[in-house]
Design an enzyme around this catalytic site. Structure first.
Site, PDB file in Angstrom:
ATOM      1  N   LEU A  64      33.154  48.548  36.555  1.00 25.16           N
ATOM      2  CA  LEU A  64      32.543  47.458  37.331  1.00 25.16           C
ATOM      3  C   LEU A  64      33.623  46.610  38.003  1.00 25.16           C
ATOM      4  O   LEU A  64      33.795  45.431  37.675  1.00 25.16           O
ATOM      5  CB  LEU A  64      31.680  46.579  36.415  1.00 25.16           C
ATOM      6  CG  LEU A  64      30.555  47.279  35.652  1.00 25.16           C
ATOM      7  CD1 LEU A  64      29.866  46.318  34.708  1.00 25.16           C
ATOM      8  CD2 LEU A  64      29.566  47.910  36.612  1.00 25.16           C
ATOM      9  N   PRO A  65      34.371  47.208  38.931  1.00 25.91           N
ATOM     10  CA  PRO A  65      35.395  46.417  39.613  1.00 25.91           C
ATOM     11  C   PRO A  65      34.731  45.295  40.412  1.00 25.91           C
ATOM     12  O   PRO A  65      33.643  45.481  40.972  1.00 25.91           O
ATOM     13  CB  PRO A  65      36.086  47.424  40.524  1.00 25.91           C
ATOM     14  CG  PRO A  65      35.137  48.555  40.667  1.00 25.91           C
ATOM     15  CD  PRO A  65      34.298  48.569  39.430  1.00 25.91           C
ATOM     16  N   HIS A  66      35.352  44.128  40.421  1.00 27.17           N
ATOM     17  CA  HIS A  66      34.783  42.991  41.145  1.00 27.17           C
ATOM     18  C   HIS A  66      35.895  42.056  41.571  1.00 27.17           C
ATOM     19  O   HIS A  66      36.962  42.030  40.965  1.00 27.17           O
ATOM     20  CB  HIS A  66      33.752  42.251  40.285  1.00 27.17           C
ATOM     21  CG  HIS A  66      34.263  41.853  38.936  1.00 27.17           C
ATOM     22  ND1 HIS A  66      34.320  42.730  37.874  1.00 27.17           N
ATOM     23  CD2 HIS A  66      34.757  40.691  38.477  1.00 27.17           C
ATOM     24  CE1 HIS A  66      34.819  42.106  36.818  1.00 27.17           C
ATOM     25  NE2 HIS A  66      35.094  40.865  37.151  1.00 27.17           N
ATOM     26  N   ALA A  67      35.600  41.329  42.636  1.00 24.68           N
ATOM     27  CA  ALA A  67      36.613  40.421  43.174  1.00 24.68           C
ATOM     28  C   ALA A  67      35.953  39.361  44.043  1.00 24.68           C
ATOM     29  O   ALA A  67      34.852  39.562  44.556  1.00 24.68           O
ATOM     30  CB  ALA A  67      37.621  41.213  44.010  1.00 24.68           C
TER      31      ALA A  67
END
Length: 154
Positions: A64-67
């Site tokens: 769950l990459p997030h930025a």
């Protein structure tokens, strides 16, 4: 929050040529640009910066990459299924084949967390993950991701 409110059908992809975590994040940045108009380099840099704080591979083949990024006013999502799993430095050391990236406004707090919680709940459901892995069509993947939430909520 419903997944359909953060994920466009054209932001769902099946990828065969991402052979590393960095390449996967690059692909997601390029999708963010083509679908949502984000600057690909800024999106990729934001994802890499977040990963430097700790990997977002949550286990069981899911990441769950997030930025947070400048220039957007709502949370945006991208879902990718990989034909070949990649090492994502996940907590269980298993390679990742399902990745859902979130891009949130720089100053946003609550909506980003709600979206992350919603996506996390969805992809923790083993039945949903099995359905996703059994399908190689982006339109079907989008339907699985957006339809199953109404069943969960009931």
């Amino acid at each position: 929050m419903e997944i359909s409110s953060i994920l466009k059908p054209e932001a769902v992809k099946v990828i065969s040529a991402a052979f590393s975590k960095k390449r996967l994040l690059n692909e997601m940045g390029e999708i963010a640009q083509s679908v949502y108009g984000l600057d690909a380099a800024k999106a990729i840099d934001a994802l890499l910066e977040r990963e430097s704080l700790g990997p977002t591979g949550v286990g069981r083949g899911v990441a769950l990459p997030h930025a947070r990024v400048e220039g957007i006013d709502k949370v945006l999502g991208i879902f990718v299924m990989l034909e070949q799993p990649v090492d994502f430095e996940s907590v269980d050391r298993q390679p990742v084949d399902l990745a859902f990236a979130l891009f949130a406004p720089k100053e946003d707090g609550v909506e980003h967390l709600k979206a992350l919680a919603r996506v996390s709940r969805t992809l923790r459901d083993e039945n949903i993950c099995q359905k996703l892995r059994a399908n190689g069509d982006a339109a079907t993947l989008y339907t699985i991701l957006t339809e199953d939430q109404s069943v969960q909520a009931a």
